[in-house]
Design an enzyme around this catalytic site. Sequence first.
Site, PDB file in Angstrom:
ATOM      1  N   ARG A 196       0.830  -1.188   0.000  1.00 59.08           N
ATOM      2  CA  ARG A 196       0.000   0.000   0.000  1.00 59.08           C
ATOM      3  C   ARG A 196       0.871   1.246   0.000  1.00 59.08           C
ATOM      4  O   ARG A 196       1.962   1.257   0.543  1.00 59.08           O
ATOM      5  CB  ARG A 196      -0.899   0.033   1.241  1.00 59.08           C
ATOM      6  CG  ARG A 196      -2.125  -0.869   1.121  1.00 59.08           C
ATOM      7  CD  ARG A 196      -3.007  -0.750   2.344  1.00 59.08           C
ATOM      8  NE  ARG A 196      -2.405  -1.365   3.503  1.00 59.08           N
ATOM      9  CZ  ARG A 196      -1.765  -0.723   4.469  1.00 59.08           C
ATOM     10  NH1 ARG A 196      -1.664   0.600   4.445  1.00 59.08           N
ATOM     11  NH2 ARG A 196      -1.244  -1.364   5.483  1.00 59.08           N
ATOM     12  N   TYR A 200      -1.470  -3.564  -6.677  1.00 65.58           N
ATOM     13  CA  TYR A 200      -1.318  -4.255  -5.397  1.00 65.58           C
ATOM     14  C   TYR A 200      -2.626  -4.212  -4.591  1.00 65.58           C
ATOM     15  O   TYR A 200      -3.290  -3.170  -4.522  1.00 65.58           O
ATOM     16  CB  TYR A 200      -0.173  -3.636  -4.568  1.00 65.58           C
ATOM     17  CG  TYR A 200      -0.159  -4.218  -3.186  1.00 65.58           C
ATOM     18  CD1 TYR A 200       0.371  -5.489  -2.972  1.00 65.58           C
ATOM     19  CD2 TYR A 200      -0.775  -3.574  -2.130  1.00 65.58           C
ATOM     20  CE1 TYR A 200       0.301  -6.079  -1.735  1.00 65.58           C
ATOM     21  CE2 TYR A 200      -0.851  -4.159  -0.881  1.00 65.58           C
ATOM     22  CZ  TYR A 200      -0.311  -5.409  -0.688  1.00 65.58           C
ATOM     23  OH  TYR A 200      -0.401  -5.996   0.541  1.00 65.58           O
ATOM     24  N   LYS A 218      -9.670  -2.056   1.770  1.00 61.46           N
ATOM     25  CA  LYS A 218      -9.305  -0.921   2.611  1.00 61.46           C
ATOM     26  C   LYS A 218     -10.066   0.351   2.217  1.00 61.46           C
ATOM     27  O   LYS A 218     -10.494   1.123   3.067  1.00 61.46           O
ATOM     28  CB  LYS A 218      -7.803  -0.666   2.529  1.00 61.46           C
ATOM     29  CG  LYS A 218      -6.955  -1.882   2.849  1.00 61.46           C
ATOM     30  CD  LYS A 218      -7.182  -2.394   4.243  1.00 61.46           C
ATOM     31  CE  LYS A 218      -6.241  -3.545   4.562  1.00 61.46           C
ATOM     32  NZ  LYS A 218      -6.387  -4.009   5.942  1.00 61.46           N
ATOM     33  N   HIS A 239     -10.494  -2.030  11.655  1.00 64.76           N
ATOM     34  CA  HIS A 239      -9.439  -2.911  11.136  1.00 64.76           C
ATOM     35  C   HIS A 239      -9.245  -4.055  12.136  1.00 64.76           C
ATOM     36  O   HIS A 239      -8.251  -4.082  12.863  1.00 64.76           O
ATOM     37  CB  HIS A 239      -8.154  -2.080  10.987  1.00 64.76           C
ATOM     38  CG  HIS A 239      -7.066  -2.753  10.214  1.00 64.76           C
ATOM     39  ND1 HIS A 239      -5.735  -2.401  10.341  1.00 64.76           N
ATOM     40  CD2 HIS A 239      -7.094  -3.746   9.295  1.00 64.76           C
ATOM     41  CE1 HIS A 239      -4.999  -3.150   9.543  1.00 64.76           C
ATOM     42  NE2 HIS A 239      -5.797  -3.977   8.894  1.00 64.76           N
ATOM     43  N   SER A 279      -1.311  -3.583  10.259  1.00 67.29           N
ATOM     44  CA  SER A 279      -1.035  -4.555   9.206  1.00 67.29           C
ATOM     45  C   SER A 279       0.242  -5.331   9.507  1.00 67.29           C
ATOM     46  O   SER A 279       1.238  -4.756   9.939  1.00 67.29           O
ATOM     47  CB  SER A 279      -0.889  -3.837   7.872  1.00 67.29           C
ATOM     48  OG  SER A 279      -2.082  -3.151   7.581  1.00 67.29           O
ATOM     49  N   CYS A 310       0.776  -7.525  11.843  1.00 62.45           N
ATOM     50  CA  CYS A 310       1.054  -7.662  13.281  1.00 62.45           C
ATOM     51  C   CYS A 310       0.277  -8.796  13.924  1.00 62.45           C
ATOM     52  O   CYS A 310       0.158  -8.850  15.145  1.00 62.45           O
ATOM     53  CB  CYS A 310       0.769  -6.359  14.007  1.00 62.45           C
ATOM     54  SG  CYS A 310       1.948  -5.067  13.595  1.00 62.45           S
ATOM     55  N   ASP A 354      -9.581  -9.481   9.083  1.00 59.13           N
ATOM     56  CA  ASP A 354      -9.003  -8.167   8.793  1.00 59.13           C
ATOM     57  C   ASP A 354      -9.942  -6.990   9.066  1.00 59.13           C
ATOM     58  O   ASP A 354      -9.492  -5.948   9.493  1.00 59.13           O
ATOM     59  CB  ASP A 354      -8.540  -8.123   7.329  1.00 59.13           C
ATOM     60  CG  ASP A 354      -7.595  -6.968   7.034  1.00 59.13           C
ATOM     61  OD1 ASP A 354      -6.656  -6.751   7.815  1.00 59.13           O
ATOM     62  OD2 ASP A 354      -7.809  -6.268   6.022  1.00 59.13           O
ATOM     63  N   ARG A 358       1.637 -12.240  -0.440  1.00 57.52           N
ATOM     64  CA  ARG A 358       0.301 -12.543   0.082  1.00 57.52           C
ATOM     65  C   ARG A 358      -0.307 -13.787  -0.536  1.00 57.52           C
ATOM     66  O   ARG A 358      -0.052 -14.102  -1.701  1.00 57.52           O
ATOM     67  CB  ARG A 358      -0.631 -11.361  -0.211  1.00 57.52           C
ATOM     68  CG  ARG A 358      -0.218 -10.045   0.465  1.00 57.52           C
ATOM     69  CD  ARG A 358      -0.806  -9.911   1.826  1.00 57.52           C
ATOM     70  NE  ARG A 358      -0.264  -8.792   2.581  1.00 57.52           N
ATOM     71  CZ  ARG A 358      -0.806  -8.343   3.725  1.00 57.52           C
ATOM     72  NH1 ARG A 358      -1.886  -8.909   4.218  1.00 57.52           N
ATOM     73  NH2 ARG A 358      -0.253  -7.348   4.384  1.00 57.52           N
TER      74      ARG A 358
END
Length: 626
Positions: free
Chosen positions: A89, A238, A247, A267, A289, A291, A314, A409
């Site tokens: 991002r 991406y 998002k 989030h 993100s 974590c 998420d 990912r």
Amino acid sequence: VTEVHEIVLQKVGHVPVAKGDFMKMPKSVRIFVSHCIQLMKPRGVYICDGSEAEAQEIIHKLEERGTLTRLTKYKNSYLCRTDPEDVARVESKTFICTPDKYETVPHVREGVAGILGHWMGPDQMQVELNDRFPGCMAGRMMYVIPFSMGPIGSPLSKIGVQVTDSNYVLLCMRLMTRISPKVWEVLGDKEFVKCIHSVGCPRPVQRVVKNHWPCNPENVLIAHFPHERKIKSYGSGYGGNSLLGKKCFALRIASVIARDEGWMAEHMLISGITPPNGEEMFITAAFPSACGKTNLAMTTPTLPGYKVQVVGDDIAWMRFNKKGELRAINPEAGFFGVAPGTNMQTNPNAMMSFQENSIFTNVAETADGGYYWEGLEDEVPKGMAIKTWLNETRALGQPGPPASHPNARFTCPASQCPIIHPRWEDPEGVPVSAIIFGGRRPKGVPLVFEAKSWEHGVMIGACVKSEATAAAEFKGKKIMHDPMAMRPFMGYNFGHYLQHWLDMPKVPGRKLPKIFHVNWFRTDESGKFLWPGFGENIRVIDWILRRCKGEDIAVESPIGFIPKPGSINMEGLGKINEKELFSMPKHYWLDDTRESRRFLEDQVGVDTPPIIFKLLEDQEAAFVAM
Ligand code: GDP
Ligand code: PGA
Ligand code: MN
Ligand code: MN
């Protein structure tokens, strides 16, 4: 006569409709799509239906072109390598546009650069957009994607329509959202979120295309118009920049809708935890993100008799129902998870979720048609030849640069997860008992603590920090503020957002979840993690659930309630340095509390609800007195 009529290709203006029936779309969508065609000048329009046949047609095309490589070891699964410049991002090029600047960003201290959202005035943004979008789909197909965030037709769900010139994006949207012609029926003449995405590479291309991944990194721009419920994303393929349901819609635009409608777009993962007594409780957790959300959401508990089932990994949309319970739904339909570090030890449930029908981005490929990334050392034979995400070949075990990008990912359907919760698509959502914040905190921050009140919990959330990760463009391991784990995803003024949280208890009869903070990432002097993490995290979750039931297992401290000695089950763990894991060094916390206050003064200023400063002052005073 009708038959003849049907084989005549539909056209919108001069642009042929390659697939689908333009007239079957609601009028408001036809107007939107016509506008997109006029602006971006694609060579054709492809109206998606989300079917398997459609996916296979697109996959076939992408395999021929070289964008996707079939991973023959698994059914219907593919590897994709992006242009190495398009891997995360891009927060610095993500903007929210409202006429009033302070609706979107707080009053920051003079001379300080705001990090809680970037605002651009609509007129200035129009200039930027005019430099990019006219003709940007020349020579490319424009896909029209009708999708639902949340189960189609659920009262908590919202509808979007994305146009894109990337068929990789279409394939990922199929996994991450619910694409279906039923969306047109449910939509009728109601409101939808308008999502416009282009890789910014009109034909003939001006820029060398690497890895068959067209993009335009120099000119990336992701613009949100919350009032118009519109998103315009340019230059990147991406996920976080291009799968606009995620998002852009489910967090940035939805947080504004949630503000207006009295709910919360966060989030957060959502999981159901059943302890040995059989009484299931649901938690949500907000970590920045990379974590640990996906891992915690579907963790395999090491304590016997515990069961974890995942609702979402998420994003959570949460609202209080008439009975005053906080109910959460996962608006997504798939997982877009960090691949490196995922293996049968750390997250077997994720591994089982992507054994078929999945897409792997920026991982390495093994000679036998499988995936490989850092963390799979023990699961792929030494000596196996691999081709890294940068197309370099070597044998496993030989030294070399990372095989996968740290933000590589996997994208897979949530329904394939062996522990997907039977109620994961419940239109009413699941009841939330605990909200957990956390981040990567190598120093000073204990394994777990509990907020003293809802307001105190909001303060804790506002002070979330974490070591930077590869999910965004930041380099190095500096500790960054990421309040509520929402820094990159805020759709409006962060001070107003904190007030929105603080207002939640103002409606009588609401049962408020308890709020906690966890830290799996504390390290010793040699940099080793003090806590084993992963499946062992159930020990902390168990303590949290017992607190939710009111067990007397906590003592008050300046930062909140901390576990009474011995109250977290450490049985069978081996040697743990509990003293260091739970310590709360006075000088660390004095600095940290002052730094947090300074951060809020700088970044949120007069928009900070006063109670937040009051609670920080109390905390500072308590440490001073210690
Ligand atoms: P998300 O982006 O928040 O969903 O985070 P993930 O669950 O994908 O995890 C990101 C990275 O953190 C991965 O490399 C994981 O292996 C690692 N990770 C997740 N949970 C833990 C944990 O409890 N302890 C440690 N040490 N690492 C973890
Ligand atoms: P995650 O989500 O890292 O929180 O899983 C993707 C992202 O934030 O880009
Ligand atoms: Mn995320
Ligand atoms: Mn994740």
